[in-house]
Design an enzyme around this catalytic site. Structure first.
Site, PDB file in Angstrom:
ATOM      1  N   HIS A   1      49.191  45.004  38.724  1.00  0.00           N
ATOM      2  CA  HIS A   1      49.013  44.070  39.850  1.00  0.00           C
ATOM      3  C   HIS A   1      48.226  44.780  40.956  1.00  0.00           C
ATOM      4  O   HIS A   1      48.781  45.538  41.740  1.00  0.00           O
ATOM      5  CB  HIS A   1      50.374  43.615  40.362  1.00  0.00           C
ATOM      6  CG  HIS A   1      50.314  42.395  41.243  1.00  0.00           C
ATOM      7  ND1 HIS A   1      49.158  41.954  41.847  1.00  0.00           N
ATOM      8  CD2 HIS A   1      51.284  41.495  41.603  1.00  0.00           C
ATOM      9  CE1 HIS A   1      49.407  40.851  42.555  1.00  0.00           C
ATOM     10  NE2 HIS A   1      50.694  40.559  42.414  1.00  0.00           N
TER      11      HIS A   1
ATOM     12  N   TYR B   1      49.215  43.539  47.784  1.00  0.00           N
ATOM     13  CA  TYR B   1      50.317  44.456  47.469  1.00  0.00           C
ATOM     14  C   TYR B   1      49.779  45.894  47.386  1.00  0.00           C
ATOM     15  O   TYR B   1      48.603  46.141  47.663  1.00  0.00           O
ATOM     16  CB  TYR B   1      51.044  44.004  46.193  1.00  0.00           C
ATOM     17  CG  TYR B   1      51.726  42.674  46.410  1.00  0.00           C
ATOM     18  CD1 TYR B   1      52.799  42.577  47.298  1.00  0.00           C
ATOM     19  CD2 TYR B   1      51.270  41.508  45.803  1.00  0.00           C
ATOM     20  CE1 TYR B   1      53.411  41.351  47.556  1.00  0.00           C
ATOM     21  CE2 TYR B   1      51.877  40.279  46.049  1.00  0.00           C
ATOM     22  CZ  TYR B   1      52.949  40.214  46.928  1.00  0.00           C
ATOM     23  OH  TYR B   1      53.548  39.017  47.194  1.00  0.00           O
TER      24      TYR B   1
ATOM     25  N   GLY C   1      49.025  28.708  36.100  1.00  0.00           N
ATOM     26  CA  GLY C   1      50.271  29.060  36.761  1.00  0.00           C
ATOM     27  C   GLY C   1      51.201  27.867  36.860  1.00  0.00           C
ATOM     28  O   GLY C   1      51.990  27.582  35.957  1.00  0.00           O
TER      29      GLY C   1
ATOM     30  N   HIS D   1      46.313  40.444  45.827  1.00  0.00           N
ATOM     31  CA  HIS D   1      47.141  39.680  46.778  1.00  0.00           C
ATOM     32  C   HIS D   1      47.728  40.477  47.933  1.00  0.00           C
ATOM     33  O   HIS D   1      48.702  40.060  48.547  1.00  0.00           O
ATOM     34  CB  HIS D   1      48.291  38.959  46.037  1.00  0.00           C
ATOM     35  CG  HIS D   1      47.813  38.071  44.923  1.00  0.00           C
ATOM     36  ND1 HIS D   1      48.637  37.505  43.996  1.00  0.00           N
ATOM     37  CD2 HIS D   1      46.579  37.662  44.588  1.00  0.00           C
ATOM     38  CE1 HIS D   1      47.949  36.793  43.129  1.00  0.00           C
ATOM     39  NE2 HIS D   1      46.680  36.872  43.465  1.00  0.00           N
TER      40      HIS D   1
HETATM   41  C1  LIG Z   1      55.942  30.714  42.137  1.00  0.00           C
HETATM   42  C2  LIG Z   1      54.748  31.602  42.049  1.00  0.00           C
HETATM   43  C3  LIG Z   1      54.922  32.974  41.888  1.00  0.00           C
HETATM   44  C4  LIG Z   1      53.806  33.828  41.758  1.00  0.00           C
HETATM   45  N1  LIG Z   1      54.014  35.163  41.529  1.00  0.00           N
HETATM   46  C5  LIG Z   1      52.958  35.949  41.227  1.00  0.00           C
HETATM   47  C6  LIG Z   1      53.152  37.294  40.773  1.00  0.00           C
HETATM   48  O1  LIG Z   1      54.276  37.783  40.578  1.00  0.00           O
HETATM   49  N2  LIG Z   1      52.045  38.032  40.515  1.00  0.00           N
HETATM   50  C7  LIG Z   1      50.781  37.543  40.683  1.00  0.00           C
HETATM   51  O2  LIG Z   1      49.807  38.255  40.439  1.00  0.00           O
HETATM   52  N3  LIG Z   1      50.582  36.262  41.081  1.00  0.00           N
HETATM   53  C8  LIG Z   1      51.622  35.459  41.329  1.00  0.00           C
HETATM   54  N4  LIG Z   1      51.408  34.133  41.648  1.00  0.00           N
HETATM   55  C9  LIG Z   1      50.036  33.586  41.621  1.00  0.00           C
HETATM   56  C10 LIG Z   1      49.768  32.947  40.247  1.00  0.00           C
HETATM   57  O3  LIG Z   1      49.686  33.931  39.226  1.00  0.00           O
HETATM   58  C11 LIG Z   1      48.447  32.153  40.235  1.00  0.00           C
HETATM   59  O4  LIG Z   1      47.385  33.027  40.461  1.00  0.00           O
HETATM   60  C12 LIG Z   1      48.439  31.047  41.273  1.00  0.00           C
HETATM   61  O5  LIG Z   1      49.625  30.267  41.205  1.00  0.00           O
HETATM   62  C13 LIG Z   1      47.236  30.115  41.065  1.00  0.00           C
HETATM   63  O6  LIG Z   1      47.305  29.525  39.781  1.00  0.00           O
HETATM   64  P1  LIG Z   1      47.776  27.986  39.613  1.00  0.00           P
HETATM   65  O7  LIG Z   1      46.922  27.213  40.567  1.00  0.00           O
HETATM   66  O8  LIG Z   1      47.469  27.663  38.177  1.00  0.00           O
HETATM   67  O9  LIG Z   1      49.217  27.888  39.947  1.00  0.00           O
HETATM   68  C14 LIG Z   1      52.499  33.284  41.812  1.00  0.00           C
HETATM   69  C15 LIG Z   1      52.339  31.910  42.003  1.00  0.00           C
HETATM   70  C16 LIG Z   1      53.432  31.061  42.101  1.00  0.00           C
HETATM   71  C17 LIG Z   1      53.204  29.576  42.252  1.00  0.00           C
END
Ligand SMILES: Cc1cc2nc3c(=O)[nH]c(=O)nc-3n(C[C@H](O)[C@H](O)[C@H](O)COP(=O)(O)O)c2cc1C
Length: 378
Positions: A181, A186, A346, A184
């Protein structure tokens, strides 16, 4: 649509055919281009992923997801997590991960853990280790406040070792690769980003050579731990959780300088996190971030961002502003043009474990809409 078609997993609707072609990364072959995006779920009490977590991932594998990237799972460092129920990737939690791998493989799936350290995104005093202070390149949080002292060389080495240990354990447990990771805002991204990295030593400075060094050393240490054939994915993003308009690279040239040391260190796949896959990354080209990264590095890329979400779902995600309505059409065209190789999904997959199978069969009317309430259960 006939019931026969609904029930036949082998049927691929012609409009989505390019999503259902195999893809190989080294010795790993994925049956299709759909990747489950990493999503933190906080359903692992005291860091232990249980049978319900294994079933959660199994349901996605059974329904045709090509590759699952797990939720962020924290490495063995006292301040790596900011929540007691985020899964650990060390100690007794590894038994839980072993069951996850077993379940996903039994259903014919492939799975990478996403290895995570939150760095300065941790709030001091939060569980699981309230006494452990947040760490980061300069001790500066995402809002620019000086919270702690900059990481020492020994802090840096211990985090690199913890990443390498986790990757080695992932291989031993039977995972098919790992994702680091690096996105974002981190810890790793805090080294990449000028606003959180004010160091003047070899891990900082004006050039990307310095600000990528921490990630480069992590990638090298992981490669040493896992050997040459185990895929290493790196997730990157321009945006930060605290700042959607942040940019690491303002131009393709800057992006190229950022990526060059990482590619040389051995990244096999770049997972390019954007909030909307159809948005061009730089003026003058339609390429999105995954498109640019693929063209600059020659490495396979994963795109992500609002795949399968309609106007209503986009509104619920972020700012409350609706900028554009999406469909799968533009996505398929871009995939066919080789702009990127894989497509991460996601929220659509979070709410609907059958999403990939429904898309495969062309059962578009049966997709479950995303709701915020879906975050409340596994
Ligand atoms: C509930 C939730 C938790 C997420 N946790 C992470 C995470 O642990 N690591 C990460 O890289 N992105 C995380 N994301 C971002 C998602 O991997 C993804 O990039 C983002 O939701 C956009 O994709 P989507 O539009 O298909 O949901 C999270 C997103 C959501 C909605």
């Amino acid at each position: 649509m006939s019931n026969e078609l609904k029930e036949d997993a082998s049927i691929v609707h012609p409009s989505v055919q390019p999503l259902f072609t195999p893809f190989s990364i080294g010795k790993l072959t994925l049956p299709n281009r759909i990747v489950m995006a990493p999503m933190t779920r906080t359903f692992s009490p005291n860091g232990m992923p249980g049978a319900d977590v294994a079933q959660y991932y199994r349901r996605r594998a059974e329904n045709g997801v090509g590759l699952i990237i797990t939720e962020g799972t924290v490495i063995n460092h006292p301040s790596s997590a900011d929540h007691p129920n985020v899964p650990h990737f060390y100690g007794p939690a590894l038994d839980g991960w072993s069951s996850v791998v077993e379940q996903v493989h039994a259903a014919g799936g492939r799975i990478f853990p996403q290895l995570w350290h939150v760095g300065m995104a941790r709030t001091a005093g939060n569980p699981p280790n309230p006494e452990s202070l947040p760490i980061g390149p300069s001790g500066i949080d995402l809002s620019g406040n000086q919270v702690t002292a900059p990481m020492t060389q020994s802090d840096i080495l211990s985090v690199i070792e913890a990443f390498a240990q986790a990757a080695g354990d992932a291989k031993l447990l039977g995972f098919d690769g790992i994702e680091i990771h690096g996105a974002h805002g981190y810890l790793i991204d805090q080294f990449f980003w000028k606003q959180t990295n004010k160091r003047s030593d070899r891990y900082g400075g004006d050039s990307f050579e310095g600000r990528t060094r921490f990630a480069v050393e992590i990638i090298r240490a992981i490669r040493n731990a896992v050997g040459p054939d185990f895929p290493i994915a790196l997730r990157i993003s321009q945006w930060k959780n605290s700042n959607y308009t942040a940019k690491l690279a303002e131009t393709p040239e800057q992006l190229s300088s950022f990526l060059e040391p990482l590619t040389t260190a051995g990244v096999d796949i770049y997972h390019c996190s954007t909030r909307r896959f159809w948005e061009p990354e730089f003026e003058g080209s339609d390429l999105n971030l995954a498109g640019w990264v693929k063209s600059l590095t020659g490495r396979p890329t994963v795109t992500v961002g609002s795949v399968g979400l309609n106007e209503e779902f986009i509104r619920s995600f972020a700012s409350g502003q609706v900028t554009q309505v999406t469909s799968l059409d533009g996505l398929i065209e871009r995939l066919e043009q080789n702009e990127f190789d894989l497509v991460a999904v996601g929220r659509s997959l979070l709410v609907d474990p059958e999403w990939a199978m429904k898309i495969r069969n062309g059962r578009f009317g049966e997709l479950n809409p995303f709701t915020v309430e879906s975050l409340g259960t596994l």
